[in-house]
Each structure stands twice: as C-alpha cells, then as structure tokens.
Design a protein around this motif. Structure first.
Motif, mmCIF file in Angstrom:
data_model
loop_
_atom_site.group_PDB
_atom_site.id
_atom_site.type_symbol
_atom_site.label_atom_id
_atom_site.label_comp_id
_atom_site.label_asym_id
_atom_site.label_seq_id
_atom_site.Cartn_x
_atom_site.Cartn_y
_atom_site.Cartn_z
ATOM 1 N N PHE A 1 0.833 -1.204 0.000
ATOM 2 C CA PHE A 1 0.000 0.000 0.000
ATOM 3 C C PHE A 1 0.872 1.259 0.000
ATOM 4 O O PHE A 1 2.083 1.218 0.210
ATOM 5 N N ASP A 2 0.212 2.385 -0.213
ATOM 6 C CA ASP A 2 0.860 3.678 -0.141
ATOM 7 C C ASP A 2 1.441 3.889 1.269
ATOM 8 O O ASP A 2 0.887 3.415 2.266
ATOM 9 N N LYS A 3 2.549 4.617 1.354
ATOM 10 C CA LYS A 3 3.214 4.835 2.647
ATOM 11 C C LYS A 3 2.317 5.553 3.638
ATOM 12 O O LYS A 3 2.440 5.367 4.852
ATOM 13 N N ARG A 4 1.406 6.383 3.132
ATOM 14 C CA ARG A 4 0.487 7.089 4.035
ATOM 15 C C ARG A 4 -0.442 6.103 4.739
ATOM 16 O O ARG A 4 -0.753 6.260 5.922
ATOM 17 N N ILE A 5 -0.869 5.074 4.012
ATOM 18 C CA ILE A 5 -1.736 4.065 4.613
ATOM 19 C C ILE A 5 -0.952 3.226 5.614
ATOM 20 O O ILE A 5 -1.440 2.913 6.712
ATOM 21 N N THR A 6 0.270 2.856 5.247
ATOM 22 C CA THR A 6 1.114 2.074 6.155
ATOM 23 C C THR A 6 1.340 2.824 7.468
ATOM 24 O O THR A 6 1.201 2.246 8.564
ATOM 25 N N ALA A 7 1.684 4.093 7.375
ATOM 26 C CA ALA A 7 1.946 4.890 8.585
ATOM 27 C C ALA A 7 0.686 5.023 9.437
ATOM 28 O O ALA A 7 0.745 4.906 10.672
ATOM 29 N N PHE A 8 -0.456 5.268 8.787
ATOM 30 C CA PHE A 8 -1.706 5.405 9.543
ATOM 31 C C PHE A 8 -2.064 4.100 10.247
ATOM 32 O O PHE A 8 -2.489 4.110 11.413
ATOM 33 N N ALA A 9 -1.919 2.962 9.542
ATOM 34 C CA ALA A 9 -2.269 1.670 10.136
ATOM 35 C C ALA A 9 -1.383 1.359 11.334
ATOM 36 O O ALA A 9 -1.874 0.899 12.379
ATOM 37 N N LEU B 1 -8.375 -2.012 -9.923
ATOM 38 C CA LEU B 1 -9.509 -1.185 -9.525
ATOM 39 C C LEU B 1 -9.367 -0.628 -8.118
ATOM 40 O O LEU B 1 -10.296 -0.029 -7.585
ATOM 41 N N GLY B 2 -8.197 -0.851 -7.503
ATOM 42 C CA GLY B 2 -7.984 -0.346 -6.156
ATOM 43 C C GLY B 2 -7.991 -1.464 -5.133
ATOM 44 O O GLY B 2 -8.329 -2.619 -5.433
ATOM 45 N N GLN B 3 -7.614 -1.127 -3.897
ATOM 46 C CA GLN B 3 -7.583 -2.110 -2.824
ATOM 47 C C GLN B 3 -7.923 -1.450 -1.495
ATOM 48 O O GLN B 3 -7.665 -0.268 -1.289
ATOM 49 N N PHE B 4 -8.520 -2.274 -0.616
ATOM 50 C CA PHE B 4 -8.957 -1.800 0.691
ATOM 51 C C PHE B 4 -8.165 -2.486 1.798
ATOM 52 O O PHE B 4 -7.654 -3.595 1.618
ATOM 53 N N ALA B 5 -8.113 -1.816 2.946
ATOM 54 C CA ALA B 5 -7.518 -2.391 4.147
ATOM 55 C C ALA B 5 -8.347 -1.960 5.350
ATOM 56 O O ALA B 5 -8.130 -0.867 5.901
ATOM 57 N N PRO B 6 -9.343 -2.770 5.780
ATOM 58 C CA PRO B 6 -10.102 -2.452 6.989
ATOM 59 C C PRO B 6 -9.177 -2.465 8.211
ATOM 60 O O PRO B 6 -8.396 -3.397 8.401
ATOM 61 N N LEU B 7 -9.279 -1.434 9.046
ATOM 62 C CA LEU B 7 -8.346 -1.275 10.162
ATOM 63 C C LEU B 7 -9.025 -1.318 11.517
ATOM 64 O O LEU B 7 -8.390 -1.035 12.539
ATOM 65 N N GLY B 8 -10.309 -1.703 11.544
ATOM 66 C CA GLY B 8 -11.018 -1.810 12.811
ATOM 67 C C GLY B 8 -11.600 -0.499 13.270
ATOM 68 O O GLY B 8 -11.302 0.577 12.724
ATOM 69 N N SER B 9 -12.477 -0.580 14.282
ATOM 70 C CA SER B 9 -13.161 0.594 14.843
ATOM 71 C C SER B 9 -13.910 1.368 13.767
ATOM 72 O O SER B 9 -13.979 2.609 13.793
ATOM 73 N N ASP B 10 -14.468 0.631 12.797
ATOM 74 C CA ASP B 10 -15.216 1.222 11.685
ATOM 75 C C ASP B 10 -14.382 2.229 10.903
ATOM 76 O O ASP B 10 -14.893 3.246 10.426
ATOM 77 N N GLN B 11 -13.116 1.928 10.747
ATOM 78 C CA GLN B 11 -12.238 2.728 9.905
ATOM 79 C C GLN B 11 -11.544 1.812 8.895
ATOM 80 O O GLN B 11 -11.268 0.652 9.185
ATOM 81 N N ALA B 12 -11.288 2.342 7.730
ATOM 82 C CA ALA B 12 -10.631 1.574 6.683
ATOM 83 C C ALA B 12 -9.769 2.516 5.854
ATOM 84 O O ALA B 12 -9.904 3.744 5.921
ATOM 85 N N ALA B 13 -8.861 1.918 5.088
ATOM 86 C CA ALA B 13 -8.024 2.664 4.166
ATOM 87 C C ALA B 13 -8.238 2.126 2.765
ATOM 88 O O ALA B 13 -8.456 0.926 2.578
ATOM 89 N N ALA B 14 -8.189 3.003 1.788
ATOM 90 C CA ALA B 14 -8.378 2.602 0.391
ATOM 91 C C ALA B 14 -7.345 3.291 -0.475
ATOM 92 O O ALA B 14 -7.054 4.482 -0.285
ATOM 93 N N GLN B 15 -6.792 2.524 -1.396
ATOM 94 C CA GLN B 15 -5.896 3.067 -2.394
ATOM 95 C C GLN B 15 -6.497 2.763 -3.755
ATOM 96 O O GLN B 15 -6.515 1.626 -4.204
ATOM 97 N N LEU B 16 -6.995 3.780 -4.423
ATOM 98 C CA LEU B 16 -7.741 3.627 -5.659
ATOM 99 C C LEU B 16 -6.914 4.117 -6.843
ATOM 100 O O LEU B 16 -5.881 4.774 -6.662
ATOM 101 N N PRO B 17 -7.322 3.775 -8.067
ATOM 102 C CA PRO B 17 -6.562 4.204 -9.248
ATOM 103 C C PRO B 17 -6.336 5.715 -9.268
ATOM 104 O O PRO B 17 -7.172 6.496 -8.814
ATOM 105 N N GLY B 18 -5.182 6.085 -9.827
ATOM 106 C CA GLY B 18 -4.821 7.494 -9.836
ATOM 107 C C GLY B 18 -4.123 7.933 -8.568
ATOM 108 O O GLY B 18 -4.046 9.134 -8.269
#
Length: 582
Positions: A276-284, A518-535
């Motif tokens: 995933f994008d580094k921003r998603i990794t850091a947030f997770a 078409l993109g990918q998701f990463a659910p992170l719990g507590s009703d929060q998730a991360a998504a990396q979509l095209p573009g």
C-alpha cells in the motif's frame, strides 16, 4: 370375391413384414438400443430420424470453484460446450470477508453460494462432481480424481477419471509455511471457510479456558495472547477484527479477563501493508499502536510449538520466545502438491508457480489453461523479439526505418507487450513515437534508425515487467477474460482480433489478457478503513469504511448473499457479535 380378398391380404402382410424389417435394421444401426418405434410410421419419417447427425460437444473440465473458476463459469455462454466442474467444495466463498467470519461479524453461510445455484440457469451442459483432482494426464487428456465422500462399503474414497478437450486449472493455492517447524501442527490458517470457523471456536475456547479457577495469572496471560503472523492485508484485517471482537464484545462477557488480553502482529519486513501507499502504512501502524495491538516488525518466526512461538530479530540476530494461546499464520501462498507434480510433468519443475502465456495457456500445453493463484503470466520481453519486431516493420528490407514505418505496428507492439505502456507512463511520454524520437537525431520524418538504435530506444522497457499479485481481483478478471475467449472461439478463429505475430505470419486469435487494477482496501477496525484507488487516490477513515461496505456488497456473487451479509452487518450494530461456540 375370394381371390380379390386373398390378394389384398397378401399385399398388406408383405407391407407389414417389410416395415418391421426396416425397424430392425434401424435398431441395429443405432447400436442395438431400445427400439423407439412402437407406432407405425411412414417410411419417410423413420428415414429422417435415423439420418439426423449428432453434434459432438467440446468437453471443458474446470478444476476449482474459487474466484477464477467461478468467474469463468458465470461468464461462459457457448451452448456447444460440455462443462464438468471438479472441486472439493460445492460452493463459492467470498474470501475477502473471511476475517469477519472468524469473529462473527458475518456468518459463514452468508458468504458462500452453492456452485449449482450459480450454474443452474446456464444454457449449456454443466455438471459438478465434489472431488479432488490428484493427477493431470496431458498425454491422454484425462484428470484423475478422488471423491471427498468416503464410501461406506469400500471404506475409502472412490477414484475416477474425466476426459477433456480443454482443461481450466483454477485450484488456487495453499498457505505458505516456508517449512517453518511446527506451523502446520500448531497454527491456524485463513484460506477457507472451515479455517475461519476453527479460528472462531478457538477464540471462544481460549476465553472459556482462561475463566477456569485453576489457571494461574501467567497461564491466563498466555491463553489470552493472540498472535497474528503476517502483516499483509489478510493479517492486518484479521488483527483489526479480532481486536474489535475482544474489546467490544468478549470483554463485556468476560469482564474479569479483560486485563489479560493481548494481540500481537508479527511482520518479517520493516513495515506492515508494504503493497500500500506509505500514508496508509503509517496510519495503520499508528492506529494499531493507539488501539493496543503490538506490531513487531523485523521479526522472523523460526519455530512454533503448542504454547510458544520462537522469533529471530532481524536487526540483532537474537532469538526469543513468545507464549501464546492462539496463533494465526497469514504469510503468503504456496503451490499445491498436485500442481507441483503437474509442473514437473510439463518441464516447469524448477519454478515456484505454474507459468502461462499472455492468453493464460500453460506453457507447453496449448489446450490447458491456468488462472488465479496457482499460476502466473510469464510475460514475453520486448528484447527477446526485438529483431522480429524490426523485421516486421521493415517491409522493404532496407535495414533502415523512420518513425512512419512503425505506424502499422505501433498498436500491436503496445498491445502485445504491456510493459511498453508502463514505461511510457513512467517516462511521461505521450506516445510510442516520442520514445523512438528520443533516440533519433534530426526531425522525426527525416531521421532513420537501424536495429541498434531501435534496441537502444527500447532497452529499458523490460525493466517495467512485473508479476500480477495473487489477489481475488486478478483471479476474477482472468476468469471473465477466459470465458469471453471460449464464447468467441469459433468467431475469432475465422477472424483473429489479436496483435500481429511478430515471429510468424497472421494475427493471434485473441487479444492478450490485461489486468485492470480497480484499487484495494484495508479495513483497520473501529469502523475505519483505508483505500488506495486508481490514480494514486488515498482515502482513510470512517467514510472509507462505508465505501468498503458498499463495494463489497456489490461484489457478492448473488442477491441472496448480499441480503444475508448486509443483514449480518446490521445485526452486529444492533446486537453485537455472537460469542456462541458453534
């Protein structure tokens, strides 16, 4: 009077006798089967029935009912095909929701659809056999299978063979243990619905055991220590779902045990969610730290026992032991034994995974296709065909070409070699012509290039070649693509639609497979998730979780499963997760 009656009787008897002789001949011609002419038919109708030709259907055998196999079956439409499905599972499972099944957020039956429900409305012959393929015979075009049902009479599984004209291998993969001692015996995997149900029961067992009065404080800490090995999307999602289940539901049912609960996520590399994008990794990583999930990166598992896991710290080389109550292993995929045997049979024994061409045909076996996690596309390099490409464009055989000479083959080059388009994007070039012009001197129309300059222009293109990830998204697109090829096989055989054959004459029958991310998701719990979509669009937070809900609900295989899963999500919000051990 008597003479005329006698003459009529003889003619009628002769006609009746001759008619039954004809029926007997027809019966012998049909192979001695049951005679269907119980009534007296005119000669013309009997002759017409006997002369009708029987059309032989093409036999297609599909191994597996996962994402690739099911997508292939859903999109198959050619009525001239006789399709036989062989799989140990008589259902399709929506595997991205398996982490939710492990904690009761979604019920197991909500994410599965019987394969017969999927194919029953097809306008073609489709049969299903619940069995496991243990050998593929390409010489005789047979697959050897073993039933998953144990016979009460013989006391063993029944074995049988199935003939094929075309074979579609979509058997998926197994969990990769990297030959780590003790993993198979002591760890849980998360590949199948049965795995999710075992994990669910094991979680409840840990709490019931920890609630016994005979256990010491240290033993309670060990039993309620849950370890997840693997920081990929599956491991991260399961750790997040497990944390929510433990602290939102079980801590209320077992309030005295809350202080003993620990969740640890182990990853051998430096970060979780590396794809995933580094921003998603850091947030997770930051979110897991706030939630109390211990993330240990740079930790390699070297051994697993029934009560502890041994780790080797990559930075220091030190080995230490981590006690646990349950461990879930999610570190990638490995090749199934039947696929490994098949690869040795066709000369691919030195490969990690089965190789196919860009049309999903297994290399060396043109009537066998492989898709999904059990195979990878062995993309042909441009430099391997560079001389043939130049020769195809050099129609006058002068050994010199200008940019205009490539006008007829540019589209075919880009279509045949997807790494060309990736290279153009990375270099911020608008067209293949600009790539060629960058190596020329003078204006585009006047300058010419020989084979050496052409090689120099494309020398870096093959560095953009990359393997497709083993994801459900790739498998589903491959299944859909192959079904469309089968549906149009006769039409494209007469009018090929693929790119030019640079090493031969004519065109390829079909366009090569192209994966569209078409993109990918990463659910992170507590009703929060991360998504990396095209573009390179990145979204993180509560709103992304609702996007995750809508996308996954739309991707479910039937309206039945959509209603069930949405109902389970609603039930969880109102009543919480079920903690029953069933």
């Amino acid at each position: 009077m008597r003479g005329s009656y006698y003459t009529f009787y003889r003619k009628a008897s002769t006609a009746f006798h001759d008619h039954h002789k004809l029926i007997g001949v027809c019966a012998m011609i049909s192979g001695g089967g049951l005679v269907a002419y119980s009534d007296v038919r005119p000669f013309g109708s009997v002759y017409a029935d006997a002369a009708q030709p029987t059309t032989k259907k093409t036999k297609v055998v599909v191994l597996g009912t996962g994402w690739a196999g099911t997508s292939f079956l859903k999109n198959l439409k050619d009525p001239s095909l006789d399709v036989q499905i062989i799989s140990p599972c008589n259902y399709f499972a929506f595997t991205p929701l398996l982490p939710s099944v492990t904690v009761g957020t979604v019920e197991a039956r909500s994410v599965v659809e019987p394969i017969r429900n999927i194919v029953k409305k097809k306008d073609l012959d489709v049969g299903f056999k619940e069995a496991e393929c243990f050998k593929i015979d390409t010489v005789n075009q047979k697959v050897h299978c073993k039933s998953t049902q144990i016979s009460n009479i013989a006391g063993k599984a029944e074995e049988f063979t199935v003939d094929y004209d075309y074979l579609v291998i979509a058997m998926g993969a197994r969990a990769n243990t990297f030959n780590t001692p003790g993993v198979v015996e002591n760890a849980h995997f998360l590949k199948e619905v049965e795995d999710a149900l075992r994990i669910r029961r094991s979680i409840i067992d840990c709490f019931e055991r920890a609630s016994l009065p005979s256990l010491s404080e240290e033993e309670k800490k060990r039993v309620l220590h849950f370890v997840v090995v693997g920081g990929g999307p599956t491991g991260v999602e399961f750790a997040a779902e497990l944390h929510d289940f433990l602290h939102e539901d079980l801590s209320k049912l077992y309030p005295d045990l809350q202080k003993y609960i620990t969740v640890t996520l182990l990853e051998a590399s430096d970060h979780i969610l590396n794809m995933f994008d580094k921003r998603i990794t850091a947030f997770a990583e930051e979110k897991f730290k706030r939630d109390g999930i211990q993330v240990k990166t740079g930790s390699m598992v070297v051994k697993v026992t029934d009560k502890a896991i041994s780790l080797k710290e990559r930075s220091t080389g030190e080995t230490r032991t981590l006690p646990f109550g349950m461990v879930v292993w999610s570190t990638g995929i490995g090749t199934r034994p039947v696929i490994m045997d098949f690869m040795k049979q066709i000369g691919q024994g030195n490969r990690r995974v089965m190789a196919t061409d860009e049309w999903l045909r297994v290399e060396g076996v043109p009537n066998v296709y492989a898709l999904g996690d059990c195979a990878t596309i062995n993309q042909r390099s441009v430099m391997e065909d560079i001389a043939a490409i130049f020769s195809k464009a050099d129609k006058n055989k002068t050994g010199k070409l200008n940019v205009e000479d490539f006008s007829e083959v540019i589209n075919d080059i880009i279509e045949r070699y997807p790494q060309v388009e990736l290279h153009l994007k990375s270099q911020k070039l608008k067209s293949f012509v600009q790539l060629l012009q960058s190596k020329q001197d003078g204006s585009a129309k006047q300058a010419t290039m020989d084979i050496e300059k052409f090689k120099a222009a494309l020398s870096e293109v093959d560095t953009k070649m990359k393997s497709l990830p083993p994801t459900a998204q790739v498998a589903a697109q491959q299944g859909e693509y192959l079904a469309k090829c089968f549906n149009r096989m006769k039409e494209c055989g007469e009018n090929p639609e693929g790119p030019l054959r640079f090493r031969d004459s004519g065109r390829h029958r079909f366009k090569p497979f192209r994966y569209k991310h078409l993109g990918q998701f990463a659910p992170l719990g507590s009703d929060q998730a991360a998504a990396q979509l095209p573009g390179d669009w990145v979204s993180i937070g509560h709103s992304t979780q609702w996007l995750w809900y809508s996308v996954y609900a739309s991707k479910l295989v039937s309206w039945r499963t959509r209603f069930l899963v949405i109902g389970d999500w609603g039930r969880r919000y109102i009543f919480g997760r079920d903690s029953s051990r069933i």
